[in-house]
Design a protein around this motif. Sequence first.
Motif, PDB file in Angstrom:
ATOM      1  N   GLU A   1      -5.653 -15.154  -4.568  1.00  0.00           N
ATOM      2  CA  GLU A   1      -4.455 -15.917  -4.184  1.00  0.00           C
ATOM      3  C   GLU A   1      -4.233 -15.851  -2.673  1.00  0.00           C
ATOM      4  N   TRP A   2      -4.403 -14.662  -2.100  1.00  0.00           N
ATOM      5  CA  TRP A   2      -4.214 -14.485  -0.655  1.00  0.00           C
ATOM      6  C   TRP A   2      -5.256 -15.279   0.121  1.00  0.00           C
TER       7      TRP A   2
ATOM      8  N   ASP B   1      -7.200 -10.754  -8.621  1.00  0.00           N
ATOM      9  CA  ASP B   1      -6.427 -11.999  -8.728  1.00  0.00           C
ATOM     10  C   ASP B   1      -5.521 -12.190  -7.515  1.00  0.00           C
ATOM     11  N   LYS B   2      -4.898 -11.109  -7.085  1.00  0.00           N
ATOM     12  CA  LYS B   2      -4.015 -11.177  -5.913  1.00  0.00           C
ATOM     13  C   LYS B   2      -4.815 -11.467  -4.648  1.00  0.00           C
TER      14      LYS B   2
ATOM     15  N   LYS C   1      -5.952  -7.251 -11.652  1.00  0.00           N
ATOM     16  CA  LYS C   1      -4.778  -7.813 -10.976  1.00  0.00           C
ATOM     17  C   LYS C   1      -4.964  -7.830  -9.465  1.00  0.00           C
ATOM     18  N   ASP C   2      -5.628  -6.812  -8.943  1.00  0.00           N
ATOM     19  CA  ASP C   2      -5.877  -6.765  -7.498  1.00  0.00           C
ATOM     20  C   ASP C   2      -6.824  -7.886  -7.068  1.00  0.00           C
TER      21      ASP C   2
ATOM     22  N   ASP D   1      -3.474  -4.541  -2.063  1.00  0.00           N
ATOM     23  CA  ASP D   1      -2.221  -3.871  -2.424  1.00  0.00           C
ATOM     24  C   ASP D   1      -1.841  -2.892  -1.313  1.00  0.00           C
TER      25      ASP D   1
END
Length: 234
Positions: A172-173, A168-169, A165-166, A121
């Motif tokens: 994805e990255w 998960d992100k 959420k971090d 983030d």
Amino acid sequence: MSAVDGPGVRFLVFVQGCAMRCLFCSNPDTWQLKGGNKTSSKEIAAEIKRVRNYLRPRGGVTISGGEAMLQPHFVSAVFQEVHALGLNTTVDTTGQGTKHGNWDVVLPHTDLVLFCIKHIDPIKYEALTGMKQRGALKFAEQLAERKVPFYLRYVYIPGYTDGVKDIDKLIEWCKQQPTFQGIELLPYHVLGRNKWEVMGLPYPLDGVSTPPHEQVRGVIKVFNDNDVPVICAE
């Protein structure tokens, strides 16, 4: 010597200088460019040559810091000496610097990158490091463009980098990076805290504990369930 900073047994070199001021830094004594022992690539190569038989067949040399990219010409020169000795090269970096001034100098002589992303983030990244995230993402683009393989180093800190959420992100990255090899998960520890005290600096993460084994195992499972390989020494 090291067995956790790249493939095989590694000859590990720490360089001075880092523009970041990470709240969890284990080596605040390496922030300033001045300090340490002055040496040359030839002197380092001579030391490596004496122990190269211990580094073969899979091992080589890893340069860390501080931030290795802030001394690009030295790192490049050492890596060329290492290749001449028939060994492989790894750089441990947060991706500081610029394409022309730093990455163009180092990456042509780099076999593997240990890339510490700090946080996925951008706002939390800046809060943790004192720097903008965009430079790190541009560095990742260079790794993809040059087809340089990398492991992502991720310090897992309760209350800072462990958000669902971090994570998960981050997954994805990682899946979007063509040369991504896996995550090296580094559970937060306080082994460098004494250096802050010696330097007369207040420790920013006072009161933050090492994550329990159950929590670490849980996030490893999340990565693995999403087909993201994980290296972790709990």
